[in-house]
Design a protein around this motif. Structure first.
Motif, PDB file in Angstrom:
ATOM      1  N   ALA B 275       0.848  -1.199   0.000  1.00  0.00           N
ATOM      2  CA  ALA B 275       0.000   0.000   0.000  1.00  0.00           C
ATOM      3  C   ALA B 275       0.880   1.245   0.000  1.00  0.00           C
ATOM      4  O   ALA B 275       0.656   2.195  -0.780  1.00  0.00           O
ATOM      5  N   ALA B 276       1.896   1.240   0.857  1.00  0.00           N
ATOM      6  CA  ALA B 276       2.793   2.399   0.895  1.00  0.00           C
ATOM      7  C   ALA B 276       3.505   2.572  -0.441  1.00  0.00           C
ATOM      8  O   ALA B 276       3.682   3.699  -0.943  1.00  0.00           O
ATOM      9  N   THR B 277       3.886   1.435  -1.057  1.00  0.00           N
ATOM     10  CA  THR B 277       4.593   1.498  -2.334  1.00  0.00           C
ATOM     11  C   THR B 277       3.744   2.140  -3.414  1.00  0.00           C
ATOM     12  O   THR B 277       4.175   3.069  -4.108  1.00  0.00           O
ATOM     13  N   ILE B 278       2.502   1.661  -3.529  1.00  0.00           N
ATOM     14  CA  ILE B 278       1.680   2.188  -4.631  1.00  0.00           C
ATOM     15  C   ILE B 278       1.253   3.608  -4.346  1.00  0.00           C
ATOM     16  O   ILE B 278       1.008   4.397  -5.256  1.00  0.00           O
ATOM     17  N   LYS B 279       1.181   3.952  -3.078  1.00  0.00           N
ATOM     18  CA  LYS B 279       0.826   5.341  -2.780  1.00  0.00           C
ATOM     19  C   LYS B 279       1.957   6.279  -3.180  1.00  0.00           C
ATOM     20  O   LYS B 279       1.733   7.391  -3.659  1.00  0.00           O
ATOM     21  N   ALA B 280       3.179   5.792  -2.996  1.00  0.00           N
ATOM     22  CA  ALA B 280       4.324   6.647  -3.332  1.00  0.00           C
ATOM     23  C   ALA B 280       4.560   6.732  -4.825  1.00  0.00           C
ATOM     24  O   ALA B 280       5.197   7.656  -5.303  1.00  0.00           O
ATOM     25  N   ARG B 300      -9.214  -3.011   1.883  1.00  0.00           N
ATOM     26  CA  ARG B 300      -9.453  -1.648   2.373  1.00  0.00           C
ATOM     27  C   ARG B 300      -8.150  -0.907   2.595  1.00  0.00           C
ATOM     28  O   ARG B 300      -8.036   0.287   2.291  1.00  0.00           O
ATOM     29  N   VAL B 301      -7.166  -1.614   3.105  1.00  0.00           N
ATOM     30  CA  VAL B 301      -5.858  -0.971   3.286  1.00  0.00           C
ATOM     31  C   VAL B 301      -5.321  -0.489   1.941  1.00  0.00           C
ATOM     32  O   VAL B 301      -4.877   0.665   1.788  1.00  0.00           O
ATOM     33  N   LEU B 302      -5.377  -1.376   0.951  1.00  0.00           N
ATOM     34  CA  LEU B 302      -4.834  -1.011  -0.374  1.00  0.00           C
ATOM     35  C   LEU B 302      -5.595   0.147  -0.990  1.00  0.00           C
ATOM     36  O   LEU B 302      -5.024   1.122  -1.507  1.00  0.00           O
ATOM     37  N   ILE B 303      -6.918   0.024  -0.913  1.00  0.00           N
ATOM     38  CA  ILE B 303      -7.742   1.030  -1.597  1.00  0.00           C
ATOM     39  C   ILE B 303      -7.609   2.375  -0.898  1.00  0.00           C
ATOM     40  O   ILE B 303      -7.591   3.430  -1.551  1.00  0.00           O
ATOM     41  N   ARG B 304      -7.492   2.329   0.420  1.00  0.00           N
ATOM     42  CA  ARG B 304      -7.320   3.601   1.127  1.00  0.00           C
ATOM     43  C   ARG B 304      -6.050   4.313   0.650  1.00  0.00           C
ATOM     44  O   ARG B 304      -6.018   5.529   0.495  1.00  0.00           O
ATOM     45  N   SER B 305      -5.022   3.523   0.400  1.00  0.00           N
ATOM     46  CA  SER B 305      -3.784   4.156  -0.068  1.00  0.00           C
ATOM     47  C   SER B 305      -3.930   4.676  -1.497  1.00  0.00           C
ATOM     48  O   SER B 305      -3.162   5.534  -1.925  1.00  0.00           O
TER      49      SER B 305
END
Lengths: 713, 504
Positions: B275-280, B300-305
């Motif tokens: 999640a952090a990776t795709i957000k960055a 939900r974690v992934l989508i939130r990011s």
């Protein structure tokens, strides 16, 4: 397993309509692939695209293309459906499996729950019994109870074990199923691959077929086009060939023509060239000769020029000498010139002085001359006057005598002879003054006179009216005339020639006026005196017409003709009065005539004058020469106014009358006596009267007068 | 399947060995290039035997001169030009002294033609842009190369596949992570897509022998969670500046009968790091995470990011365990991003999730494609989606296959068909539409002019109505072809489906 079978049947059932749809083009074994290589597809697409763009209008190929396109689209669609059928079947199988799985799980859970419940019950029962067992004191009971407990526990465990084994059985079957599923899936994938491959092959084949057919169609079309175009081309080529041939023939003909012409031209040119050549050669020879001649002349000229040059050199030297001499001469001449110049200026001064003195002399002489003239005129006037007075005196005398004679004659005739008497009528009886021919003077003369006179007037400040011998300006005074004339002179300068003006400049004012007016009159056509007076009158008339206030006053003298008629009467009167021209009315001041109107008046006057123009009589009058030829006749006639018959009559009558006279004298004497007697009578009467008138008469009662008077009356 | 299982019994070891051999090959061939490399490529210009012969005879003596004259092959042209020699030398010493930029274009081309594809990447990566060289590299390494899938660039393909290969065989805590990070500066400018279809778990022998119970093994895996973490993509992705597509599968491929549940564990830590990776990664356009047991919480974690991501266009979470809550999160994402494609196929979305998706869809103007295949949204969800489609003006593709739909949904959908003018493809296969539903859909189709595909297979629809619908679709397709005179349009719907994975 049942599920699989169902899926298989389903698949079959779905395949059937596909096959029916595919018709003849797609064989039932057709399997399509989804993974048709994209490159191939793109190539195909481009191919179709290109074809479509380039050959859209060609119906045959287009039709074929459309057909193929539809066919291929259908093929692709059906193929993809066939391939995806497997996926769909797997999906539905999965769904069925899920449903079944759910059901089984639910049952299992239920079963497990039941089991748990029952085992719990059993366990509770066992634990209850443990409590119960603790209370038991009897070992046998306890043993029994323990045994039963053991049996119960064993039963429970057995139940559990059974359950476990059941579940394990189930797990095993699941494992089997998993393996089977794997197998099935691999089968499916194999089938999928197979179908894909077949589909690829099939599509390739059909695409190739379609491509071939399209190509064939194109080929056919191309062939048709080729043949038609070839035909067209051949036709065009033939036409072109024919034309080319024609052109060639015409060209050959033309070439021949031109060749002929060229030959002709060449021959002609050759001849011409030859002639020109000969001519030019001749020319060259001539020119050479000329050149040589020229050379000779040139040499000659050169020598000559050299000689000339030498000569000129010498001359130059000479000329240098001469020049110096000339220079000297020039300086000398300059001196002389300066001397002469000074002399010249001196002389000029001298001459100017002389000139001044001479001009002053001249002026003096002119004034003297004028004075002389004036004196002469004065004397002439005086002479004239004297002459006239003498004449008039004599004439009066004569006329008195004549009238006496006539009286006598009349008395004789009427009283003595008793005859009717008629007074003889002779022209000379009516004549007064010296007999003179009234000649028309020229306008210039009058002008001169007027001017001079007025000038004199101005100078002398004398009243000219009395002195004026001019009898002609009857109604117009000299002043007015002069003013009018001055005005005319000022305003109509354009009538004078410019040359004349230049000449007039140095002259005096009056002379200037005179000459100017002369020129103006000649231009206007005024020659005689009458014309001049007409002009003056015209001016006055004009002014009168344009000033209504003075119209009435000037009306009697406005007409010229009556004025002329009255001349004679006035002459008569003048003869009686003494020739004094009277001006009854003072004409209004001519300054009233505006200078701007002068031209208009002149124009009107010239228009009016032109009509009654008499041929100009050459009037050349010698001034102041009296004609004395008629005088003697006049006087003779005066002398012989009574004829000799009457004289004779008179002689006879004289004698008779003498006799009568005697008688009468006697009678006179008697009369005188009578008169003396009468005188005495009157004296006596007077004395009587005196007495009568005395105061005593009044005192008396009966005066004698009363008595006397009555008889006298 | 069976054959694959046989060949790939031990995936990890084989992969390792292959990698080592490949590196060995490189080093060995690098030395040989000078002698062997150029020769086969240009036999026409410099035939080595004739050359040696010529020089030899020329040098030996006068007697041979006659032979030279008779030798029909001998000529001065055989003597290689100096430039040729230089190029040969450059090619030979390219690894130690790479000279390329300074050369003339024709010489450069020659050098590139003769370079060995086995040169170390550190030398070639940033120096050589020539496609033909990289083509040779690719074809040498892989028998099947679809360059079109990599944007038509051989170089990109080489680096992408190389990197994917490394990641596939990376074993956490065994393989050195520097191996990948070393490659990063070389490939950062060329890699646009990462498509890793397997992540290996850490190598470890389970301390306990496997018990027979499935539930126990599951609980065990959760307990040993930290030990089963996969490779953390964070550093790598942060280094790739042009990355646009990320396609990941947290699982082991080709395990066959060696199946174990813990081979397929997508742990929470993996999830958070991903999640952090795709957000960055702000350049990311396509994110796929399939077959990775992503449940509601992880989704939900992934989508939130991913919320308010600047570039994301496609999200694919198919073949996971996403439920209603995950679907609700996806619905939220729809309204907070520019997502164009959403794929939730083969998950556990039910009516509630479908309703929340429908609610988001009703006013969405970005989403083009929605795939809810093999879920269980049932009629309630289907009706909600149909209602949403009445107002939506953007969606073109909708897949509702295998969702237990029946007649009421069909009724509503027929109304949608009459109104909507954007939908081009609908899939209702494997449902229970029924005969009446089929008729109603046919009625709806009669008013529609835009729909090009309508899949009703295995949905209890009468063959007659299915056939008639097919006819209407044909007419629509023709009309669409007329409107856009591009003949490839009848191929496009098929290509759109291309990358879809079969249900497994």
């Amino acid at each position: 397993m049942g599920m699989q079978a169902g899926a298989a049947t389903l698949e079959n059932s779905t395949e059937v309509p596909q096959k029916t749809k595919n018709r003849t083009t797609l064989r039932p074994s057709n399997c399509t692939t989804r993974h048709l290589s994209t490159g191939y597809r793109e190539a195909l697409g481009e191919y179709l695209d290109g074809k479509k763009e380039s050959e859209e209008d060609q119906s045959k190929s287009y039709k074929q293309k459309e057909e193929s396109r539809l066919k291929l689209a259908k093929l692709l669609l059906c193929g993809t459906e066939l391939v995806t059928n497997i996926q769909v079947a797997a999906d539905i199988r999965e769904i069925h499996r899920r449903v079944e799985e759910g059901e089984i799980r639910r049952q299992r859970l239920e079963k497990l729950e039941n089991e748990v419940k029952t085992s719990q019950d059993k366990f509770d029962e066992i634990t209850m019994k443990w409590e119960e067992g603790k209370r038991k004191r009897i070992p046998q009971d306890l043993w029994d109870m323990l045994n039963t407990q053991q049996v119960h526990c064993a039963g429970l465990i057995e139940d559990k074990n059974k359950l476990i084994s059941e579940l394990q059985q189930e797990l095993k079957t699941k494992d089997d199923q998993y393996v089977k599923d794997l197998k099935k899936q691999s089968d499916d994938i194999c089938l999928l691959l197979e179908r894909m491959e077949e589909q690829v092959k099939n599509v390739m084949k059909t695409f190739r077929q379609e491509l071939n057919s399209i190509e064939k169609a194109f080929e056919a079309e191309r062939r048709e086009l080729l043949t038609s175009n070839k035909k067209k081309w051949e036709r065009a080529l033939q036409a072109h060939n024919a034309k080319e041939l024609e052109y060639l023939l015409s060209r050959i003909k033309k070439v021949e023509d031109y060749e002929k012409q060229l030959n002709k031209q060449r021959v002609w040119d050759c001849e011409e060239y030859n002639t020109i050549k000969i001519k030019l050669e001749q020319d060259v020879q001539i020119l050479e000769q000329q050149l040589q001649q020229m050379k000779a002349t040139y040499q000659l000229n050169q020598e000559k020029l050299e000689y000339n040059f030498q000569v000129l050199k010498k001359r130059d030297e000479e000329s240098v000498v001469i020049k110096s001499q000339q220079k000297r001469k020039i300086s000398r001449l300059h001196d002389i010139l300066n001397n002469l110049r000074s002399k010249y200026t001196r002389q000029i001064r001298q001459f100017e002085e002389e000139n001044q003195s001479l001009t002053s002399d001249y002026i003096r002489l002119v004034t003297q001359f004028k004075e002389l003239q004036k004196a002469m005129r004065h004397f002439a006037l005086l002479d004239d006057k004297r002459f006239r007075e003498i004449w008039l005196m004599n004439e009066e005398e004569a006329k008195d005598l004549i009238s006496k004679a006539f009286d006598v004659d009349r008395i004789i005739h009427t009283q003595h002879l008793g005859l009717p008497w008629t007074a003889p009528d002779f022209w000379f009886l009516r004549n007064v003054g010296p007999i003179s021919q009234q000649q028309q003077r020229s306008a210039t003369q009058i002008l001169e006179e007027v001017l001079i006179q007025t000038e004199e007037e101005g100078m002398e400040e004398a009243t000219s009216e009395t002195e004026s011998y001019l009898d002609l300006p009857k109604q117009v005074s000299m002043k007015t005339t002069r003013k009018i004339l001055m005005l005319l002179c000022d305003e109509s300068g354009f009538l004078i020639e410019s040359k004349l003006l230049n000449l007039l400049r140095p002259l005096e004012k009056s002379e200037c006026y005179l000459l100017k007016l002369d020129a103006i009159f000649s231009a206007l056509g005024i020659e005689s005196e009458d014309d001049l007076y007409k002009l003056v009158n015209f001016f006055l008339k004009y002014r009168v017409h344009h000033s209504p206030s003075s119209q009435e006053r000037t009306s009697p003298m406005s007409a010229l003709d009556p004025g002329e008629q009255t001349d004679l009467e006035r002459q008569k009167e003048g003869s009686l009065v003494g020739g004094e021209p009277e001006e009854k009315e003072v004409p209004p001041s001519p300054t009233l005539i505006h200078p701007n109107d002068v031209l208009k008046i002149l124009e009107a006057f010239v228009m009016g004058l032109r009509k009654p123009r008499d041929p100009p009589a050459p009037v050349k009058v010698v001034k102041y020469v009296r004609d004395t030829s008629k005088d003697s006749a006049y006087w003779e006639a005066l002398a012989t106014v009574l004829p000799y018959a009457t004289q004779n009559l008179w002689d006879a009558l004289y004698t008779a009358l003498e006799k009568y006279h005697l008688v009468l004298t006697q009678r006179a004497k008697l009369l005188i006596e009578n008169n003396s007697l009468e005188k005495q009578n009157t004296e006596l009467q007077m004395l009587l009267q005196q007495y009568l008138d005395s105061k005593i008469n009044s005192e008396l009662h009966v005066p004698p007068t009363q008595v006397l008077r009555a008889p006298t009356k | 399947m069976q054959s694959m299982q046989a060949t790939l019994g031990t995936p990890t070891s084989s992969a390792l060995s292959r990698f080592s051999t490949s590196t060995q090959d490189k080093s060995s061939t690098a030395g040989q290039t000078s002698s062997t490399g150029p020769q086969p490529s240009r036999p026409s210009i410099i035939p080595p035997p004739s050359k040696s012969k010529g020089w030899g005879t020329g040098a030996s003596g006068g007697r041979m001169r006659r032979i030279i004259a008779e030798d029909p092959e001998w000529s001065l042209a055989i003597v290689p030009l100096l430039t040729e020699l230089c190029i040969q030398h450059i090619v030979g010493n390219f690894q130690n002294n790479p000279i390329l930029k300074q050369l003339l274009p024709e010489h450069k081309q020659k050098v590139l033609d003769h370079l060995s594809p086995d040169l170390p990447l550190a030398v070639t990566a940033n120096l050589i842009d020539d496609e033909s060289y990289w083509r040779r590299c690719c074809t040498q390494r892989w028998p099947v190369c679809h360059v079109a899938k990599h944007g038509g660039s051989w170089k990109r393909m080489f680096f992408e596949r190389h990197l994917e290969n490394l990641l596939r065989h990376f074993i956490p805590s065994t393989t050195d992570p520097a191996l990948i990070l070393e490659l990063l500066p070389l490939c950062r400018n060329y890699v646009r897509r990462l498509r890793v279809d397997q992540f290996l778990p850490p190598m470890k022998l389970p301390p306990r022998p496997r018990s027979g119970e499935l539930s126990e093994s599951g609980s065990e895996a959760e307990v040993e969670e930290p030990a089963t973490d996969h490779y953390q993509l964070g550093d790598l992705v942060a280094g790739l500046s042009h990355l646009e597509e990320l396609d990941l599968v947290y699982g082991v491929k080709d395990c066959g009968m060696n199946f174990e549940w813990n081979l397929f564990l997508f742990t929470y830590r993996d999830c958070h790091s991903l999640a952090a990776t795709i957000k960055a990664c702000h350049t990311l356009k396509i994110f796929r995470l399939t077959r990775s047991k992503v449940d509601d919480d992880k989704a939900r974690v992934l989508i939130r990011s991913l919320l308010d991501h600047p570039a994301l266009e496609e999200l694919d979470l198919s073949h996971n365990l996403v439920g209603d809550r995950g679907a609700r999160a996806a619905a939220k994402l729809l309204s907070h991003s520019r997502l164009r494609v959403l794929n939730l196929a083969n998950n556990q979305v039910r009516a509630l999730g479908a309703q929340s998706l429908a609610h988001a869809l009703a006013h969405n103007t970005n989403l083009i494609s929605l795939n809810l295949r093999l879920n269980c949204i049932e009629d309630e969800g289907g009706q909600a989606l149909a209602h949403a489609l009445q107002t939506n003006r953007c969606l073109t593709t909708l897949h509702l296959g295998g969702n237990e739909l029946s007649e009421p949904t069909a009724t509503l959908l027929s109304q949608v068909l009459a109104v909507n003018t954007t939908l081009t493809s609908i899939n209702l296969s494997c449902n229970h539409i029924g005969l009446d539903g089929g008729k109603q859909l046919l009625e709806g189709m009669s008013d529609n002019r835009t729909l090009l595909e309508f899949d009703l297979r295995l949905s209890d629809v009468a063959q007659e109505s299915e056939y008639l619908i097919g006819q209407a679709l044909c007419a629509n397709r023709e009309a669409a072809r007329q409107r856009a005179p591009n003949p490839s349009c009848f191929l496009s719907p098929i290509t759109a489906k291309g990358p879809e994975n079969p249900a497994g």
